[in-house]
Design an enzyme around this catalytic site. Structure first.
Site, PDB file in Angstrom:
ATOM      1  N   GLY A   1    -100.336 -54.226  -1.924  1.00 13.83           N
ATOM      2  CA  GLY A   1     -99.024 -54.108  -2.543  1.00 13.83           C
ATOM      3  C   GLY A   1     -99.188 -53.985  -4.047  1.00 13.83           C
ATOM      4  O   GLY A   1    -100.193 -54.421  -4.610  1.00 13.83           O
TER       5      GLY A   1
ATOM      6  N   GLN B   1     -96.664 -54.120 -12.766  1.00 10.69           N
ATOM      7  CA  GLN B   1     -98.129 -54.057 -12.796  1.00 10.69           C
ATOM      8  C   GLN B   1     -98.650 -52.715 -13.310  1.00 10.69           C
ATOM      9  O   GLN B   1     -99.838 -52.589 -13.598  1.00 10.69           O
ATOM     10  CB  GLN B   1     -98.703 -54.333 -11.414  1.00 10.69           C
ATOM     11  CG  GLN B   1     -98.490 -55.767 -10.952  1.00 10.69           C
ATOM     12  CD  GLN B   1     -99.105 -55.993  -9.598  1.00 10.69           C
ATOM     13  OE1 GLN B   1     -98.477 -55.728  -8.575  1.00 10.69           O
ATOM     14  NE2 GLN B   1    -100.340 -56.479  -9.575  1.00 10.69           N
TER      15      GLN B   1
ATOM     16  N   CYS C   1    -104.497 -60.990  -6.787  1.00 11.74           N
ATOM     17  CA  CYS C   1    -103.546 -60.086  -7.443  1.00 11.74           C
ATOM     18  C   CYS C   1    -104.330 -59.041  -8.225  1.00 11.74           C
ATOM     19  O   CYS C   1    -105.314 -59.390  -8.900  1.00 11.74           O
ATOM     20  CB  CYS C   1    -102.647 -60.898  -8.378  1.00 11.74           C
ATOM     21  SG  CYS C   1    -101.454 -59.904  -9.297  1.00 11.74           S
ATOM     22  N   LEU C   2    -103.905 -57.789  -8.145  1.00 12.37           N
ATOM     23  CA  LEU C   2    -104.609 -56.719  -8.856  1.00 12.37           C
ATOM     24  C   LEU C   2    -104.571 -56.918 -10.367  1.00 12.37           C
ATOM     25  O   LEU C   2    -105.459 -56.447 -11.075  1.00 12.37           O
ATOM     26  CB  LEU C   2    -104.006 -55.354  -8.487  1.00 12.37           C
ATOM     27  CG  LEU C   2    -104.110 -54.955  -7.011  1.00 12.37           C
ATOM     28  CD1 LEU C   2    -103.459 -53.598  -6.773  1.00 12.37           C
ATOM     29  CD2 LEU C   2    -105.555 -54.945  -6.533  1.00 12.37           C
TER      30      LEU C   2
ATOM     31  N   HIS D   1     -94.861 -62.129  -2.529  1.00 11.83           N
ATOM     32  CA  HIS D   1     -95.794 -61.976  -3.652  1.00 11.83           C
ATOM     33  C   HIS D   1     -95.342 -60.826  -4.562  1.00 11.83           C
ATOM     34  O   HIS D   1     -95.285 -60.979  -5.786  1.00 11.83           O
ATOM     35  CB  HIS D   1     -97.205 -61.717  -3.114  1.00 11.83           C
ATOM     36  CG  HIS D   1     -98.235 -61.516  -4.182  1.00 11.83           C
ATOM     37  ND1 HIS D   1     -99.183 -62.466  -4.493  1.00 11.83           N
ATOM     38  CD2 HIS D   1     -98.472 -60.473  -5.023  1.00 11.83           C
ATOM     39  CE1 HIS D   1     -99.948 -62.011  -5.483  1.00 11.83           C
ATOM     40  NE2 HIS D   1     -99.527 -60.799  -5.814  1.00 11.83           N
ATOM     41  N   GLU D   2     -95.015 -59.670  -3.955  1.00  9.98           N
ATOM     42  CA  GLU D   2     -94.597 -58.516  -4.762  1.00  9.98           C
ATOM     43  C   GLU D   2     -93.219 -58.744  -5.382  1.00  9.98           C
ATOM     44  O   GLU D   2     -92.968 -58.338  -6.517  1.00  9.98           O
ATOM     45  CB  GLU D   2     -94.612 -57.230  -3.923  1.00  9.98           C
ATOM     46  CG  GLU D   2     -95.976 -56.841  -3.385  1.00  9.98           C
ATOM     47  CD  GLU D   2     -97.071 -56.784  -4.445  1.00  9.98           C
ATOM     48  OE1 GLU D   2     -96.776 -56.427  -5.609  1.00  9.98           O
ATOM     49  OE2 GLU D   2     -98.222 -57.120  -4.113  1.00  9.98           O
TER      50      GLU D   2
ATOM     51  N   HIS E   1     -93.269 -60.446  -8.623  1.00  4.96           N
ATOM     52  CA  HIS E   1     -93.587 -59.600  -9.781  1.00  4.96           C
ATOM     53  C   HIS E   1     -92.323 -59.049 -10.439  1.00  4.96           C
ATOM     54  O   HIS E   1     -92.255 -58.960 -11.671  1.00  4.96           O
ATOM     55  CB  HIS E   1     -94.496 -58.438  -9.377  1.00  4.96           C
ATOM     56  CG  HIS E   1     -95.946 -58.795  -9.326  1.00  4.96           C
ATOM     57  ND1 HIS E   1     -96.657 -59.233 -10.420  1.00  4.96           N
ATOM     58  CD2 HIS E   1     -96.835 -58.769  -8.304  1.00  4.96           C
ATOM     59  CE1 HIS E   1     -97.914 -59.463 -10.080  1.00  4.96           C
ATOM     60  NE2 HIS E   1     -98.046 -59.198  -8.795  1.00  4.96           N
TER      61      HIS E   1
END
Length: 199
Positions: free
Chosen positions: A45, A50, A107-108, A149-150, A153
């Site tokens: 995701g 991000q 997380c990216l 999680h997304e 953000h």
């Protein structure tokens, strides 16, 4: 096009993102770029903040979880995750229910740090897809977790916000290294401390 992923420490990751409308410029191109960026970084995701955009958009493809040989994932859930590819525009979580359960998240934007996070088992969410069709859907298990999680953000939250103060203090040095770009990562990133000519 693969976009640079914004690293921990950038203010865009801490801002509540703004809703968008159908006139948002080149939205379909941005959605395609986000999927490409996510796949290139082996993510499941990615949210618009991000990639430096404070808008209420995130994309998910949970197929890697389905391909995982993890005993925690049942056959039914694996089947659901395999087909779980979605675009979420202007999402709003309506309900979070069920017992909280622990799962190790990464997380990216925070490479090489993975920690256990507690989240509710079930959610009900309202969102628009890429064709601006409205959906109200319920999710459970890993699908619910990835969405939460997304969704965080676009609310200006990171998974590290759920860690206790001691754990966060222990990670402080590693988080500072990410902000400064003093890490090795195999995808394109944008580091806050390298902005304006600083290295």
């Amino acid at each position: 096009m693969i976009l640079p992923i914004t690293a921990y420490g950038d203010p865009v990751l801490l801002k509540k993102a703004q809703p968008i409308d159908k006139d948002y410029p080149n939205l379909s191109g941005l959605i395609n770029d986000m999927f490409e960026t996510m796949y290139n970084a082996s993510g499941v995701g990615i949210a618009a903040p991000q990639v430096g955009l404070s808008i209420r958009l995130f994309v998910i493809d949970a197929k890697p979880f389905a391909d995982d040989d993890d005993d925690e994932v049942s056959e039914a859930e694996s089947k659901q995750l395999k087909a779980f590819k979605r675009v979420f525009l202007n999402a709003e979580i309506l309900e979070q229910t069920g017992e909280k359960w622990a799962f190790t998240e990464g997380c990216l934007s925070i490479p090489d740090i993975r920690e256990e996070v507690m989240r509710p088992a079930n959610i009900k969410i309202k969102y628009y897809d890429e064709k601006w069709v409205e959906h109200i859907e319920e999710y459970t298990g890993l699908a619910a977790r990835v969405i939460q999680h997304e969704y965080d953000h676009i609310e200006g939250k990171l998974f590290t916000d759920y860690l206790n103060p001691l754990k966060k203090a222990m990670l402080r040095g590693r988080l500072d290294s990410i902000t400064k770009g003093a890490i090795k990562v195999d995808y394109k990133m944008k580091f806050p401390a390298r902005k304006k000519g600083r290295r």
